[in-house]
Scaffold this motif. Structure first.
Motif, PDB file in Angstrom:
ATOM      1  N   VAL A  80      34.604  -3.969  31.597  1.00 38.82           N
ATOM      2  CA  VAL A  80      33.650  -3.346  32.516  1.00 38.82           C
ATOM      3  C   VAL A  80      34.414  -2.338  33.365  1.00 38.82           C
ATOM      4  CG1 VAL A  80      32.011  -3.746  34.406  1.00 38.82           C
ATOM      5  CG2 VAL A  80      32.279  -5.482  32.613  1.00 38.82           C
ATOM      6  N   PHE A  81      34.000  -1.067  33.311  1.00 41.65           N
ATOM      7  CA  PHE A  81      34.642  -0.022  34.120  1.00 41.65           C
ATOM      8  C   PHE A  81      33.728   0.376  35.259  1.00 41.65           C
ATOM      9  CE2 PHE A  81      35.886   0.908  29.638  1.00 41.65           C
ATOM     10  CZ  PHE A  81      37.168   0.407  29.721  1.00 41.65           C
ATOM     11  N   ILE A  82      34.309   0.435  36.440  1.00 41.80           N
ATOM     12  CA  ILE A  82      33.546   0.938  37.584  1.00 41.80           C
ATOM     13  C   ILE A  82      34.276   2.151  38.092  1.00 41.80           C
ATOM     14  CG2 ILE A  82      32.562   0.394  39.837  1.00 41.80           C
ATOM     15  CD1 ILE A  82      32.922  -2.522  39.179  1.00 41.80           C
ATOM     16  N   ASP A  83      33.615   3.302  38.039  1.00 44.16           N
ATOM     17  CA  ASP A  83      34.276   4.523  38.468  1.00 44.16           C
ATOM     18  C   ASP A  83      33.291   5.357  39.270  1.00 44.16           C
ATOM     19  OD1 ASP A  83      36.185   6.419  38.735  1.00 44.16           O
ATOM     20  OD2 ASP A  83      35.785   7.353  36.785  1.00 44.16           O
ATOM     21  N   GLU A  84      33.577   5.520  40.576  1.00 45.12           N
ATOM     22  CA  GLU A  84      32.731   6.352  41.438  1.00 45.12           C
ATOM     23  C   GLU A  84      31.261   5.949  41.321  1.00 45.12           C
ATOM     24  OE1 GLU A  84      33.928   9.382  43.150  1.00 45.12           O
ATOM     25  OE2 GLU A  84      35.931   8.614  42.737  1.00 45.12           O
TER      26      GLU A  84
END
Ligand SMILES: [Zn+2]
Lengths: 142, 397
Positions: free
Chosen positions: B70-74
């Protein structure tokens, strides 16, 4: 465990109804308080009753005669019996079944418990002489 | 693949200093459903594997055997599944955060009010288990669950627990059920016998807003009643009568009649016996009753028979908890004003002569609630301000 105002009310009833030398509250500040009472039957025999107070008055107090009693055939009254109104004995002492759970309320006084146990003792002696079981004399309350 | 993420957990991770963390994937095997969590769940389900939560797409090589990413970016979230050395991105859905989980009830129940309420449920049998779950569905935020028993077969048919729960402490099994409906609920578990642990009971009662008294015998209810009176807390008692002919609900509100006043005024009811072992332990089945006779005494109503009683207890609890707050349930405040409610379930025993439903008009019928005011009893063993009036057995003299 009894609250102080309850303890006082019980004491007042006992004081009003019985001579003060026939009962004594024991170990009241412990987790196993009990009441010791002497009961003299109409035939003049004296028994000692031990009324356990750890769950009183929320639950029916266990009442023991301070020794093992025997029925008319010389069998110990040490097990639950519907006809003899007894429960399991403890430390070699007969336990009286004096109250049914469905009629128990927390208003019942120790004095009333005592009277019912005295009545049981009378019937026990009647049983010894007649051979008739105790429930011949005492009706069940459930 | 259906993928769920927890909004609450992602928000927490976003403001956390850590760049990445290894979480958990709970996958319903063969069902194509997976829930991804940053923390391990108290009650796990499905196949468990690792799930990498990261704030940059670069650190993923570190953990080789992790399938889920899971990627959380901005503020942009992407969920990836490792397939043949590559990453396949998949769609996902969110488990809403606390304030939005049951937002549909808004207007019907004031969720925010209930979220801050703490309810103790004493006894997690067929009554207590259902009530716990209903209250969590309604949004009650904190529970103290009290029962020393384990889940056994004899009563499973009308209990909320499942065969898979056999042997578990009821406090653990019901915790799982409550969290299953509201993962944000705070739960305190007390696997103890209240009759033998008065101090603990007093501590529990003193901390809550309301107590559900769902034990199956009078001695424990007297114990509870004393604690409710001592700490001036609202208590709701409920029970079924023998052979499921009906039941009743009693509400203790501080200053009004207590459970002991109620017993003094209307007498001891013939209650249903659901469990031989516990009935023997508390003397409801006397020790001299044979196993065969005891078996005949244990007569359990259907789940459908006790459901209306549980339902009434839940409604009364919600009304009491939301009192004074504007909420959709306020209208019931004018209805549920009594402290005693009788439910007639079958035209048997004490209800034998009641009217059949068709054409009964104003006559008493089954499937109805009857409310009554029970007043305080002079000299009550629990709530009397004056001297206690003891039963000294006048009829014996
Ligand atoms: Zn009272």
């Amino acid at each position: 465990m009894m609250k102080y105002n309850r303890f006082k009310a019980e004491q007042e009833v006992l004081e009003a109804k019985l001579p003060s030398n026939i009962y004594r509250f024991m170990d009241m500040n412990t987790s196993r308080p009990y009441l010791v009472m002497a009961a003299r039957t109409n035939r003049g025999n004296v028994y000692t009753l031990r009324i356990e107070l750890d769950m009183f008055p929320d639950s029916i107090p266990q009442v023991f005669v301070n020794k093992m009693l025997y029925d008319c055939n010389n069998n110990p009254l040490d097990t639950p019996s519907s006809t003899m109104h007894t429960l399991n004995s403890k430390n070699g002492c007969t336990q009286i079944c004096h109250y049914g759970s469905s009629s128990w309320t927390n208003r019942v006084s120790l004095y009333k418990v005592y009277i019912k146990c005295r009545l049981w003792l009378e019937m026990y002696e009647a049983h010894l002489s007649s051979g008739k079981p105790i429930d011949y004399y005492l009706k069940h309350q459930n | 693949m259906i993928v769920y993420l927890s909004q609450e957990e992602l928000d927490a991770f976003a403001i956390d200093r850590a760049e990445s963390l290894l979480g958990y994937a709970y996958e319903w095997e063969g069902e194509g459903v997976v829930h991804l969590h940053t923390r391990s769940l108290t009650h796990a389900f499905g196949e468990i594997s690792g799930c990498m939560f990261s704030k940059s797409a670069f650190c993923t090589d570190v953990v080789e055997d992790v399938r889920w990413l899971v990627f959380i970016d901005e503020g942009c979230i992407k969920v990836g599944l490792r397939v043949d050395g590559g990453i396949q991105y998949v769609g996902f859905q969110m488990i809403p955060s606390k304030e939005n989980l049951y937002s549909r009830s808004k207007g019907i129940l004031e969720i925010r009010v209930l979220q801050n309420k703490h309810v103790a449920i004493i006894g997690l049998g067929s009554f207590g288990s259902q009530i716990a779950i209903e209250l969590s569905k309604s949004g009650v935020g904190e529970f103290s669950l009290v029962d020393f028993d384990r889940v056994e077969l004899h009563n499973l048919a009308r209990h909320t627990c499942f065969i898979k729960d056999l042997g578990r402490l009821k406090t653990d099994a019901i915790e799982e059920a409550v969290l299953g409906k509201n993962p944000y609920a705070k739960i305190h578990k007390y696997p103890l016998d209240i009759s033998k642990n008065r101090m603990e009971l007093e501590t529990i009662v003193s901390h809550v807003d309301l107590v559900i008294c769902a034990t199956d015998n009078n001695p424990s209810r007297f114990v509870l009643s004393q604690a409710l009176f001592d700490f001036q807390k609202i208590g709701i008692f409920g029970r079924a009568f023998t052979r499921a002919e009906g039941g009743d609900v009693f509400v203790y509100r501080p200053g009004q009649a207590c459970y002991s006043c109620m017993v003094g005024n209307i007498g001891v009811a013939q209650e249903e016996i659901t469990n031989e072992a516990s009935a023997r332990q508390n003397g409801v089945i006397p020790a001299y009753v044979s196993a065969q006779d005891a078996d005949a005494m244990v007569q359990v109503g259907l789940s459908a028979d006790i459901e209306p009683i549980c339902n009434m207890m839940v409604k009364l609890a919600l009304v009491e908890l939301s009192k004074g707050e504007a909420s959709g349930i306020s209208c019931l405040e004018d209805e549920l004003v009594y402290n005693y409610y009788l439910w007639a379930n079958r035209r048997e025993r004490k209800f034998t002569n009641w009217h059949v439903l068709p054409g009964a008009g104003p006559m008493p019928t089954i499937m109805r609630w009857y409310g009554a005011h029970i007043s305080r009893r002079e000299g009550c063993a629990i709530c009397s301000d004056d001297e206690i009036l003891l039963d000294i057995g006048d009829n014996l003299e």
